[in-house]
Scaffold this motif. Structure first.
Motif, short mmCIF file in Angstrom:
data_model
loop_
_atom_site.label_atom_id
_atom_site.label_comp_id
_atom_site.label_asym_id
_atom_site.label_seq_id
_atom_site.Cartn_x
_atom_site.Cartn_y
_atom_site.Cartn_z
N GLN A 149 0.85 -1.18 0.00
CA GLN A 149 0.00 0.00 0.00
C GLN A 149 0.89 1.23 0.00
O GLN A 149 2.01 1.20 0.50
CB GLN A 149 -0.90 0.03 1.23
CG GLN A 149 -2.05 -0.92 1.15
CD GLN A 149 -2.91 -0.81 2.39
OE1 GLN A 149 -2.55 -1.35 3.42
NE2 GLN A 149 -4.01 -0.09 2.28
N ALA A 150 0.35 2.31 -0.54
CA ALA A 150 1.07 3.58 -0.58
C ALA A 150 0.10 4.70 -0.20
O ALA A 150 -1.11 4.52 -0.25
CB ALA A 150 1.65 3.82 -1.97
N VAL A 151 0.66 5.83 0.19
CA VAL A 151 -0.16 7.01 0.48
C VAL A 151 0.37 8.19 -0.33
O VAL A 151 1.57 8.30 -0.57
CB VAL A 151 -0.19 7.35 1.99
CG1 VAL A 151 -0.91 6.27 2.77
CG2 VAL A 151 1.17 7.57 2.55
N THR A 152 -0.57 9.03 -0.73
CA THR A 152 -0.25 10.23 -1.49
C THR A 152 -1.00 11.39 -0.85
O THR A 152 -2.20 11.30 -0.61
CB THR A 152 -0.72 10.08 -2.96
OG1 THR A 152 -0.15 8.89 -3.49
CG2 THR A 152 -0.32 11.27 -3.78
N THR A 153 -0.31 12.47 -0.56
CA THR A 153 -0.93 13.63 0.08
C THR A 153 -1.82 14.37 -0.90
O THR A 153 -1.42 14.66 -2.03
CB THR A 153 0.15 14.57 0.63
OG1 THR A 153 0.98 13.82 1.53
CG2 THR A 153 -0.46 15.75 1.36
N LEU A 154 -3.05 14.68 -0.45
CA LEU A 154 -4.00 15.42 -1.27
C LEU A 154 -4.02 16.90 -0.93
O LEU A 154 -4.10 17.74 -1.82
CB LEU A 154 -5.42 14.85 -1.09
CG LEU A 154 -5.63 13.39 -1.48
CD1 LEU A 154 -7.03 12.94 -1.08
CD2 LEU A 154 -5.41 13.22 -2.97
N THR A 155 -4.01 17.22 0.36
CA THR A 155 -4.06 18.62 0.80
C THR A 155 -3.07 18.85 1.93
O THR A 155 -2.64 17.90 2.58
CB THR A 155 -5.46 19.02 1.33
OG1 THR A 155 -5.68 18.35 2.57
CG2 THR A 155 -6.56 18.70 0.35
N ILE A 164 -4.46 15.73 4.52
CA ILE A 164 -5.40 14.70 4.10
C ILE A 164 -4.69 13.94 2.99
O ILE A 164 -4.17 14.54 2.05
CB ILE A 164 -6.72 15.29 3.60
CG1 ILE A 164 -7.39 16.12 4.70
CG2 ILE A 164 -7.65 14.19 3.11
CD1 ILE A 164 -8.59 16.91 4.24
N ALA A 165 -4.66 12.62 3.12
CA ALA A 165 -3.94 11.81 2.14
C ALA A 165 -4.84 10.70 1.61
O ALA A 165 -5.86 10.37 2.21
CB ALA A 165 -2.67 11.22 2.76
N TRP A 166 -4.44 10.13 0.50
CA TRP A 166 -5.17 9.03 -0.12
C TRP A 166 -4.34 7.76 0.00
O TRP A 166 -3.17 7.76 -0.36
CB TRP A 166 -5.41 9.36 -1.60
CG TRP A 166 -6.25 8.33 -2.29
CD1 TRP A 166 -5.81 7.37 -3.15
CD2 TRP A 166 -7.66 8.16 -2.18
NE1 TRP A 166 -6.86 6.61 -3.57
CE2 TRP A 166 -8.01 7.07 -2.99
CE3 TRP A 166 -8.65 8.81 -1.45
CZ2 TRP A 166 -9.32 6.62 -3.11
CZ3 TRP A 166 -9.94 8.37 -1.57
CH2 TRP A 166 -10.27 7.29 -2.39
N SER A 167 -4.93 6.70 0.53
CA SER A 167 -4.24 5.42 0.62
C SER A 167 -4.73 4.52 -0.51
O SER A 167 -5.93 4.47 -0.79
CB SER A 167 -4.45 4.77 1.97
OG SER A 167 -5.81 4.47 2.18
N HIS A 168 -3.81 3.84 -1.15
CA HIS A 168 -4.15 3.04 -2.31
C HIS A 168 -3.18 1.87 -2.45
O HIS A 168 -2.12 1.86 -1.84
CB HIS A 168 -4.13 3.88 -3.59
CG HIS A 168 -2.84 4.63 -3.78
ND1 HIS A 168 -1.78 4.12 -4.45
CD2 HIS A 168 -2.45 5.85 -3.32
CE1 HIS A 168 -0.79 4.99 -4.44
NE2 HIS A 168 -1.16 6.05 -3.76
#
Length: 172
Positions: A149-155, A164-168
């Motif tokens: 899994q990875a996370v990417t910062t949204l805001t 706030i980040a997105w986990s995918h």
């Protein structure tokens, strides 16, 4: 007794009337199932995977827990030897009153994350998570090491939340 073709075209048969009634019932039931928020003002809490960045950003911190949005606290930094980047230790908070006062808090939307994990810090944005997630949990029967899994910062910062980040699922 036979029907004339003229009467058959004017009056629908019993079979077509029952089919039409069945279709109307299906449409009515389908509309109420597809749009429960319109039917009830007391809608259930938003699931974490259904929440949008805007909903999280506009909600007060204590309401995030009622929405079912996963909120994590940065417990500590681990300095990588010989590197300018750091690794963050994250722990999930269950209530607004949990955690260390003044610590950085993060919201992760998308795929479910473990209760505690390691993640790298985005060196270009101090204190924001970015990259692969390494669980800090015991191995379970469900754990598959090939599914990363990875996370990417949204805001950036929103109220009491640092990011706030997105986990995918990591594909690559």
């Amino acid at each position: 007794m036979t029907r004339s073709p003229r009467n058959a075209s004017i009056r629908p048969s019993l079979r077509s009337r029952s089919a039409l009634a069945s279709l109307m019932t299906t449409v009515a039931v389908g509309a109420s199932v597809l749009n429960p928020a319109m039917a009830s003002a007391d809608s259930p809490p938003v699931a974490a995977y259904e929440a949008t960045t805007h909903q999280v950003a506009s909600a007060p911190y204590s309401v995030l827990f009622n929405m079912g949005v996963p909120v994590y606290e940065r417990v500590a930094f681990i300095r990588e030897p010989g590197s300018h980047s750091r690794t963050m230790i994250m722990k999930r908070l269950r209530r607004a009153s949990e955690g260390k006062r003044g610590s950085a808090r993060y919201v992760f939307l998308g795929d479910r994350l473990p209760n505690s994990f390691l993640v790298g810090e985005d060196w270009s944005r101090n204190g924001t998570p970015q990259g692969l997630v390494v669980p800090l949990t015991r191995k379970s029967k469900r754990h598959r090491p090939t599914q990363y899994q990875a996370v990417t910062t949204l805001t950036g910062p929103v109220g009491e939340v640092r990011a706030i980040a997105w986990s995918h699922r990591y594909l690559g």
